[in-house]
Design a protein around this motif. Structure first.
Motif, PDB file in Angstrom:
ATOM      1  N   UNK A  29      -2.968   0.180  10.750  1.00 51.29           N
ATOM      2  CA  UNK A  29      -3.516   0.724   9.506  1.00 51.29           C
ATOM      3  C   UNK A  29      -3.506   2.247   9.514  1.00 51.29           C
ATOM      4  N   UNK A  30      -3.898   2.884  10.628  1.00 55.06           N
ATOM      5  CA  UNK A  30      -3.939   4.349  10.642  1.00 55.06           C
ATOM      6  C   UNK A  30      -2.534   4.942  10.557  1.00 55.06           C
ATOM      7  N   UNK A  31      -1.545   4.265  11.140  1.00 50.70           N
ATOM      8  CA  UNK A  31      -0.164   4.744  11.028  1.00 50.70           C
ATOM      9  C   UNK A  31       0.316   4.648   9.587  1.00 50.70           C
ATOM     10  N   UNK A  32      -0.006   3.565   8.914  1.00 51.84           N
ATOM     11  CA  UNK A  32       0.369   3.441   7.505  1.00 51.84           C
ATOM     12  C   UNK A  32      -0.393   4.446   6.643  1.00 51.84           C
ATOM     13  N   UNK A  33      -1.640   4.727   6.989  1.00 51.67           N
ATOM     14  CA  UNK A  33      -2.422   5.723   6.242  1.00 51.67           C
ATOM     15  C   UNK A  33      -1.818   7.117   6.380  1.00 51.67           C
ATOM     16  N   UNK A  34      -1.520   7.529   7.607  1.00 54.84           N
ATOM     17  CA  UNK A  34      -1.009   8.883   7.832  1.00 54.84           C
ATOM     18  C   UNK A  34       0.385   9.032   7.210  1.00 54.84           C
ATOM     19  N   UNK A  35       1.179   7.972   7.256  1.00 52.57           N
ATOM     20  CA  UNK A  35       2.515   8.013   6.646  1.00 52.57           C
ATOM     21  C   UNK A  35       2.399   8.082   5.124  1.00 52.57           C
ATOM     22  N   UNK A  82      -2.378  17.463   4.927  1.00 56.19           N
ATOM     23  CA  UNK A  82      -3.046  16.502   4.063  1.00 56.19           C
ATOM     24  C   UNK A  82      -3.922  15.629   4.960  1.00 56.19           C
ATOM     25  N   UNK A  83      -5.087  15.238   4.442  1.00 58.47           N
ATOM     26  CA  UNK A  83      -5.975  14.342   5.181  1.00 58.47           C
ATOM     27  C   UNK A  83      -6.064  13.005   4.449  1.00 58.47           C
ATOM     28  N   UNK A  84      -6.172  11.943   5.223  1.00 60.36           N
ATOM     29  CA  UNK A  84      -6.423  10.598   4.700  1.00 60.36           C
ATOM     30  C   UNK A  84      -7.617  10.070   5.481  1.00 60.36           C
ATOM     31  N   UNK A  85      -8.751   9.976   4.812  1.00 58.02           N
ATOM     32  CA  UNK A  85      -9.994   9.692   5.522  1.00 58.02           C
ATOM     33  C   UNK A  85     -10.676   8.433   5.014  1.00 58.02           C
ATOM     34  N   UNK A  86     -11.191   7.673   5.949  1.00 60.22           N
ATOM     35  CA  UNK A  86     -12.032   6.538   5.623  1.00 60.22           C
ATOM     36  C   UNK A  86     -13.438   6.803   6.146  1.00 60.22           C
ATOM     37  N   UNK A  87     -13.685   6.591   7.432  1.00 55.37           N
ATOM     38  CA  UNK A  87     -15.045   6.668   7.965  1.00 55.37           C
ATOM     39  C   UNK A  87     -15.674   8.061   7.865  1.00 55.37           C
ATOM     40  N   UNK A  88     -14.884   9.110   7.741  1.00 54.05           N
ATOM     41  CA  UNK A  88     -15.430  10.464   7.641  1.00 54.05           C
ATOM     42  C   UNK A  88     -15.681  10.888   6.190  1.00 54.05           C
ATOM     43  N   UNK A 114      -3.730   4.265  -2.739  1.00 53.78           N
ATOM     44  CA  UNK A 114      -3.536   5.700  -2.507  1.00 53.78           C
ATOM     45  C   UNK A 114      -2.605   6.008  -1.342  1.00 53.78           C
ATOM     46  N   UNK A 115      -2.590   5.114  -0.343  1.00 53.71           N
ATOM     47  CA  UNK A 115      -1.879   5.433   0.894  1.00 53.71           C
ATOM     48  C   UNK A 115      -0.763   4.449   1.249  1.00 53.71           C
ATOM     49  N   UNK A 116      -0.614   3.391   0.448  1.00 53.50           N
ATOM     50  CA  UNK A 116       0.459   2.443   0.708  1.00 53.50           C
ATOM     51  C   UNK A 116       0.250   1.543   1.901  1.00 53.50           C
ATOM     52  N   UNK A 154      -6.533  16.169   0.174  1.00 49.45           N
ATOM     53  CA  UNK A 154      -7.245  15.191   0.977  1.00 49.45           C
ATOM     54  C   UNK A 154      -7.521  13.946   0.157  1.00 49.45           C
ATOM     55  N   UNK A 155      -7.424  12.808   0.794  1.00 53.56           N
ATOM     56  CA  UNK A 155      -7.676  11.532   0.137  1.00 53.56           C
ATOM     57  C   UNK A 155      -8.740  10.772   0.911  1.00 53.56           C
ATOM     58  N   UNK A 156      -9.748  10.304   0.210  1.00 56.46           N
ATOM     59  CA  UNK A 156     -10.757   9.440   0.822  1.00 56.46           C
ATOM     60  C   UNK A 156     -10.470   8.035   0.324  1.00 56.46           C
TER      61      UNK A 156
END
Length: 165
Positions: free
Chosen positions: A86-92, A29-35, A68-70, A56-58
């Protein structure tokens, strides 16, 4: 790899990642912001990706990162969206909200604006996580224009997935 990979290099890299995921019986699964979904685009461009690509989640806005990502509001307020926390919380959160066994998340400042002295344009955090396993987060400082920063982010995110244990 060149500092700013072209589409063919990203396609080859995504293909290698997909083969590794398929062999390991993993789904990603992907969690993307800047991309903006570019990692998911690269991966789903590979024939047969339905065998190993889950979703995948933008999540560009603070609100979307929370919903979406908590990602916790306190994290965004105290550390900002472009941070290790933030990126650790996004990936989790991506793993919690998917059927995947591995996840990648990216958040950064692609430019041309939005940078600061502490977080200049090109600052990107990438996180990788295995369900029930480890979490890894790395800070990158990419050079170039918006397209170059985003391409380098996609490549590094895929390289990290390829190296997952």
């Amino acid at each position: 790899m060149p500092s700013s990979p072209d589409d063919q290099e990203l396609e080859r890299l995504a293909g290698r990642v997909g083969e590794r995921l398929r062999q390991a019986h993993d789904r990603v699964v992907t969690a993307e912001s800047c991309t903006g979904g570019w990692i998911a685009k690269a991966m789903t461009g590979v024939a047969g990706s339905s065998d190993w690509f889950d979703s995948g989640m933008v999540a560009y806005s603070y609100e979307a990162k929370q919903r979406l990502l908590g990602v916790r509001p306190q994290t965004l307020e105290s550390e900002g969206a472009v941070s290790r926390e933030a990126v650790i919380e996004m990936v989790s959160g991506a793993l919690v909200n998917s059927g995947a066994s591995v996840a990648v998340a990216v958040t950064g400042i692609a430019g041309p604006g939005g940078g600061s002295a502490d977080k200049p344009v090109g600052t990107v955090w990438i996180g990788w996580k295995r369900r029930g396993g480890y979490t890894r987060a790395e800070l990158f400082q990419f050079q170039g224009d918006r397209d170059a920063v985003r391409r380098q982010t996609v490549a590094r995110a895929l390289e990290g997935l390829e190296a997952l244990e």
